[in-house]
Scaffold this active site. Sequence first.
Site, PDB file in Angstrom:
ATOM      1  N   ASP A 241       0.839  -1.193   0.000  1.00 45.30           N
ATOM      2  CA  ASP A 241       0.000   0.000   0.000  1.00 45.30           C
ATOM      3  C   ASP A 241       0.877   1.247   0.000  1.00 45.30           C
ATOM      4  O   ASP A 241       1.958   1.269   0.600  1.00 45.30           O
ATOM      5  CB  ASP A 241      -0.886   0.023   1.253  1.00 45.30           C
TER       6      ASP A 241
ATOM      7  N   LEU B 108      -9.935   8.907   8.487  1.00 46.98           N
ATOM      8  CA  LEU B 108     -10.963   9.052   9.510  1.00 46.98           C
ATOM      9  C   LEU B 108     -11.955   7.894   9.430  1.00 46.98           C
ATOM     10  O   LEU B 108     -12.524   7.620   8.375  1.00 46.98           O
ATOM     11  CB  LEU B 108     -11.690  10.387   9.342  1.00 46.98           C
ATOM     12  N   TRP B 109     -12.149   7.230  10.563  1.00 46.78           N
ATOM     13  CA  TRP B 109     -13.097   6.116  10.654  1.00 46.78           C
ATOM     14  C   TRP B 109     -14.523   6.661  10.536  1.00 46.78           C
ATOM     15  O   TRP B 109     -14.871   7.663  11.151  1.00 46.78           O
ATOM     16  CB  TRP B 109     -12.912   5.406  11.990  1.00 46.78           C
TER      17      TRP B 109
ATOM     18  N   ASP C  89      -7.086  -2.497  -8.133  1.00 45.15           N
ATOM     19  CA  ASP C  89      -7.212  -3.472  -7.044  1.00 45.15           C
ATOM     20  C   ASP C  89      -8.538  -3.362  -6.293  1.00 45.15           C
ATOM     21  O   ASP C  89      -8.636  -3.790  -5.153  1.00 45.15           O
ATOM     22  CB  ASP C  89      -6.053  -3.269  -6.058  1.00 45.15           C
TER      23      ASP C  89
ATOM     24  N   GLU D  13     -17.498  -1.158  -0.396  1.00 41.71           N
ATOM     25  CA  GLU D  13     -18.425  -1.047   0.727  1.00 41.71           C
ATOM     26  C   GLU D  13     -19.513  -0.025   0.439  1.00 41.71           C
ATOM     27  O   GLU D  13     -19.290   0.967  -0.262  1.00 41.71           O
ATOM     28  CB  GLU D  13     -17.679  -0.617   2.005  1.00 41.71           C
TER      29      GLU D  13
ATOM     30  N   ASP E  26     -10.026   2.435   0.870  1.00 39.81           N
ATOM     31  CA  ASP E  26      -8.849   1.642   0.497  1.00 39.81           C
ATOM     32  C   ASP E  26      -8.371   1.958  -0.918  1.00 39.81           C
ATOM     33  O   ASP E  26      -8.504   1.163  -1.840  1.00 39.81           O
ATOM     34  CB  ASP E  26      -9.145   0.145   0.640  1.00 39.81           C
TER      35      ASP E  26
END
Length: 462
Positions: free
Chosen positions: A142, A223-224, A289, A294, A309
């Site tokens: 990554d 940030l989640w 990739d 989601e 991602d």
Amino acid sequence: MKLKQRVVLLAILLVIFIFTKVFLIDNLDTSAANREDQRAFHRMMASLRVELDPRLDHTLQSPWEIAAQWVVPREVYPEEMPELGAVMHAMATKKIIKADVGYKGTQLKALLILEGGQKVVFKPKRYARDYVVEGEPYAGYDRHNAEVAAFHLDRILGFRRAPLVIGRFVNLRTEIKPVATEQLLSTFLMLGNSTCFYGKCYYCRETEPACADGDTMEGSVTLWLPDVWPLQKHRHPWGRTYREGKLARWEYDESYCDAVKKTSPYDSGPRLLDIIDTAIFDYLIGNADRHHYESFQDDEGASMLILLDNAKSFGNPSLDERSILAPLYQCCILCPLLRVPPNTVLKERFLEAVPLPLCRRLKSSLLFWSSFSLSPGGPWTAHTSSIRVSTWNRLNYLKNGVLKSALKTAMSHDPISPVLTDPHLDVMDQRLLSILATVKQCTDQFGPDIVLVEDRMTLSHL
């Protein structure tokens, strides 16, 4: 008047009504929408540079509360967000109170909790900026800087579907190790004078750790998303097999998109257009990739495709992986005909009177949809690429070097700036031209009224 004559008259009146609706009303709506697209573009360009200022106008709210309130089913953040600088400043500077191994996945990451209880995902630096990743388009580790650049590209394109990302320097010895869980701490080691860790993931190995420069490690923090918005994972319909010699169906079947469009959630709603937007986004950043994606749970196909991602991007500026655009150039919109009783004069007169370029506009007419049932296929169908009008407009505004300039400006505030090297920025302008050429080939053949899809949604932020 005989029945046959009355039917013919009815058909003529119907065609006159549809032409009036299409050319007088819809054209006015389209012009207004295009003007709003241009105004939105200018607003975006004026707000590109983000000053990392900790001050908030809403003194009773934390930056985390503000960012959580931004999230709605179709956006992660709104178009106008004067608090962005304060939120990103907090992401880059707030004290780390806990560090753990990352969530499930194939690549090394750490899950950090910042002061105030906010979760962020930390991805460490693995390559120098000018390192070129050779091999398959999805090869290599990554790239933390790719996450930063992808977030700002999301802003520039006006999608607003990527979580906030900023670069950050952390001291592994003083900021991470004292608050690390046993599971994460057990993966730390020293290589020479550098502190390293290898974490827990599918490809994580003790022999391949990420190492700091001494104790200081460069990385990105994402940030989640708020816990009140649980995620649902989907297999991407254009995912790769990752097996040598084995092709996915889309790689050899040019009609593959027709099969996709018959399955949920791509048979209705905005999801297929989101897939095409994402293909454009991924092609610009060189991300081959995206095997899964989601959305929010229990969305029935209405949620956005969330651009999570993005770190397998910006690996090789010389590699033009055109297959990333497959959803754009393989997909088509069907122009179904009226399903009326066979052997009627109405059907014959309608087919003679309505030209193909009206097809998309006819589909947007509520009267047209409510008065008849539509056949999903048949011999009179038009197969073309489809793309949102708003996306098409934004891409055209960004040509002639505007994309490169905008992205450099947007990333200039970041703590790890410069985020990208010039070869990566230059190739994005070239890839943009390739996207525009792909769509133009379709509009030249079928006309913009069929290729371009109007799909705007009113969004509200509480």
